[in-house]
Design an enzyme around this catalytic site. Structure first.
Site, short mmCIF file in Angstrom:
data_model
loop_
_atom_site.label_atom_id
_atom_site.label_comp_id
_atom_site.label_asym_id
_atom_site.label_seq_id
_atom_site.Cartn_x
_atom_site.Cartn_y
_atom_site.Cartn_z
N PRO A 20 0.82 -1.21 0.00
CA PRO A 20 0.00 0.00 0.00
C PRO A 20 0.86 1.26 0.00
O PRO A 20 2.03 1.21 0.38
CB PRO A 20 -0.77 -0.13 1.32
CG PRO A 20 0.15 -0.89 2.22
CD PRO A 20 0.94 -1.81 1.34
N CYS A 21 0.25 2.36 -0.41
CA CYS A 21 0.96 3.63 -0.44
C CYS A 21 1.43 3.97 0.97
O CYS A 21 0.73 3.67 1.93
CB CYS A 21 0.10 4.73 -1.03
SG CYS A 21 -0.87 5.67 0.15
N PRO A 22 2.58 4.57 1.16
CA PRO A 22 3.52 5.05 0.15
C PRO A 22 4.63 4.08 -0.23
O PRO A 22 5.63 4.49 -0.82
CB PRO A 22 4.13 6.27 0.85
CG PRO A 22 4.18 5.88 2.29
CD PRO A 22 3.00 4.97 2.52
#
Lengths: 90, 384
Positions: free
Chosen positions: A27-29
Site C-alpha cells: 500500500p501507499c507510500p
C-alpha cells in the site's frame, strides 16, 4: 500485450537493462519508497520497472518523478496492476 | 489546536445564542395560521431576507435545507428532474466536492443526463478552454463549478466560467460552502443560478444550509410532501438552525471590508502565508498544493514524500494538533482524494490544515515543529 515479467519488455528492448521491482500488494507510500530506493541504486541512464496496484501509485509515481527530477519513460496498464518505467537522470 | 475548520467550524457565539433563543421562544410551525405559527413564520421570513441580503439573491430565491449536501442535491438533481429544454448534460469540474459529483452522477442515472467532468490545471483551477469546448460541442443544462476548493483552497475563475455558461445558456451552480461567511459571495455578481451554502462551514451551526436560486433557475423539489419553501423543499423548517445561520452571516458581514469576516480572513491569511513560506525549509521533500494567491485564507494543504497521511494525522493529534488527510490510508473509501488526483499532486503524506483566527503565528510555529518531528519519525521508521 507483452506481460512485464519477460525479457521482451521495454527496458530490455531498449538495451538499457534494469531491475524489476514488484510492489504489487504494497500500500501507499511503499511503492514510491521502493522506486526511490531502486533509482538511488541505479546508474544515470539506467531504467527501473516497478509494478504497483495501489490506487495512489498512478498519481504518486509521476508526482515523485517531477519532485525528484527523474524521467517517467512509460506507463503500461494491465488488468489488475500497472507497470512504471523510470529512468534515472544524471 | 483545532485545525480542521473546513470540515466543521466551531459555533459562532451568536449562532449558539440565536439557536437556543429561537428553540425556546419559537416553538410553532411556520406553516400554521395560529399565533405561534405566525410568529415562527415572521422569524423564518426575516431570516430568509437576511440571507438574501448577505448573499446577493432575492428572498423568494432562498430555500432552506438540512445542510450543504442537501442544497447541492437540490440544485443538481432538482434541475435535471425538470430539464426539458436544455441539452441533457451536466458538466462538473474534476475538483468539486464529492457531494456535487455524486449528485450529478445520480441525476445522470435517474434522469437520463450525461455527466461530464472537466479537468483542472496543476493549481486546481478548472480548465476554462476545455469547458468552452464542451459547451460549444454539445451545451449543457447545468455546469457545476465551486467558488473555491475545499481541499486546497484554490479560487475558481468564475467570471470566465459564468460568461461561458451565459453564452451557452447553461445554468451555473456554484458550491459556495467554503466561501459563504468568509469572503464576499454574491449570487448575481458571480453570475450564478444556484449558490449552495452550509452553516457548518462558517460557524453558523449544524444541519442547516441554504440554496439560493436566480430567477431563471428551474428545479423541482427532491424532498417532497408539502408546499414549504415555495414547493422546493418539504419538511418542517429547522427554525433554530435557520436563525443561527442567518444571525451568523449577518454578524460576520462578509460583504464588508471592515466586517468580522474580513478581519478574520486577514489574520488567517497571514498565518497561511507564514506556513507556506516556512514549511519547505523545515520539512524536506514537501509539496505544497495550490497557488499562493487567489486562494482561500484559511486553508493550506501539502504532502510529504515517503510517509502515510494517516500516520501524520495521528502523530499530530497526539501533539494536540487536529488536522485532516486526503491520503488513501486516511479516507473511508481507501481511494486518494480525487482533488489531488485531478491536480496530479502527490496524494500520500497529505495533510490539510484549516483554521480560524485563534491559530496564531506562534501556534503555527509550534505546529510546524510538531509536523517536522512527525515526518522525521515516520521516515526513520521506513529508513528513507
Amino acid at each position: 500485450m507483452t506481460p512485464p515479467c519477460t525479457p521482451d519488455f521495454a527496458g530490455v528492448q531498449s538495451g538499457q537493462t534494469g531491475p524489476f521491482i514488484d510492489s504489487r500488494g504494497r500500500p501507499c507510500p511503499l511503492p514510491v519508497i521502493d522506486l526511490a530506493r531502486a533509482i538511488a541504486a541505479a546508474q544515470p541512464g539506467q531504467r527501473v520497472t516497478l509494478l504497483a496496484d495501489d490506487p495512489g501509485a498512478a498519481t504518486d509515481i509521476p508526482a515523485w518523478c517531477r519532485m525528484r527530477g527523474q524521467q517517467l519513460v512509460d506507463v503500461q496498464e494491465y488488468e489488475d496492476h500497472s507497470a512504471y518505467v523510470v529512468e534515472r537522470t544524471a | 489546536m483545532y485545525l480542521d475548520v473546513a470540515s466543521a467550524a466551531p459555533w459562532h457565539p451568536r449562532a449558539l445564542a440565536a439557536f437556543s433563543q429561537v428553540a425556546e421562544g419559537f416553538p410553532g410551525d411556520p406553516g400554521r395560521v395560529h399565533e405561534s405559527g405566525r410568529r415562527a413564520s415572521d422569524l423564518l421570513e426575516r431570516a430568509r431576507g437576511a440571507v438574501a441580503e448577505e448573499l446577493g439573491g432575492a428572498p423568494e430565491g432562498v430555500v432552506f435545507t438540512g445542510g450543504g449536501t442537501e442544497s447541492i442535491h437540490l440544485a443538481v438533481v432538482g434541475t435535471a428532474m425538470v430539464n426539458r429544454t436544455r441539452p441533457r448534460r451536466i458538466i462538473s469540474s474534476a475538483v468539486e466536492h464529492s457531494a456535487v459529483l455524486a449528485a450529478a452522477d445520480r441525476a445522470a442515472a435517474l434522469y437520463d443526463h450525461e455527466h461530464v467532468v472537466v479537468g483542472v490545471d496543476l493549481d486546481g483551477r478548472v480548465r476554462t478552454e476545455h469547458l468552452a469546448e464542451l459547451l460549444a460541442e454539445g451545451g449543457a443544462a447545468l455546469v457545476n463549478v465551486q467558488h473555491a476548493n475545499h481541499e486546497v483552497g484554490t479560487l475558481q475563475p468564475l467570471s470566465a466560467v459564468a460568461r461561458l455558461c451565459r453564452q451557452a445558456d447553461a445554468l451555473l451552480h456554484v458550491d459556495a460552502c467554503q466561501t459563504a461567511g468568509r469572503i464576499d459571495v454574491d449570487l448575481g455578481e458571480l453570475g450564478a443560478d444556484y449558490l449552495s451554502i452550509s452553516a457548518a462551514k462558517f460557524g453558523g451551526g449544524r444541519g442547516t444550509g441554504a440554496l439560493l436560486t436566480s430567477p431563471r433557475a428551474r428545479l423541482a423539489a427532491v424532498t417532497t410532501g408539502d408546499e414549504r419553501e415555495r414547493h422546493r423543499r418539504a419538511g418542517l423548517q429547522n427554525l433554530p438552525g435557520i436563525a443561527a445561520l442567518a444571525e451568523t452571516l449577518a454578524t460576520l458581514r462578509p460583504r464588508s471590508v471592515s466586517g468580522e469576516a474580513a478581519k478574520r480572513a486577514t489574520v488567517t491569511d497571514q498565518v497561511r502565508r507564514h506556513l507556506r513560506t516556512q514549511l519547505p525549509g523545515l520539512v524536506a521533500d514537501l509539496a505544497i498544493h495550490g497557488p499562493t494567491e487567489e486562494t482561500l485564507p484559511h486553508i493550506l494543504a501539502f504532502s510529504a514524500l515517503y510517509v502515510e497521511g494517516q500516520a501524520l494525522v495521528s502523530a499530530l493529534d497526539s501533539q494536540g494538533f487536529e488536522v485532516h488527510s486526503g491520503s488513501s490510508c486516511a479516507t473511508t473509501s481507501g481511494e486518494p482524494s480525487h482533488v489531488l488526483v485531478a491536480m496530479h499532486a502527490l496524494t500520500h503524506g497529505h495533510v490539510r490544515v484549516s483554521f480560524d483566527d485563534r491559530f496564531t503565528l506562534t501556534d503555527s510555529e509550534a505546529f510546524m515543529r510538531a509536523l517536522a518531528r512527525a515526518v522525521t519519525t515516520e521516515r526513520a521508521r521506513v529508513q528513507i
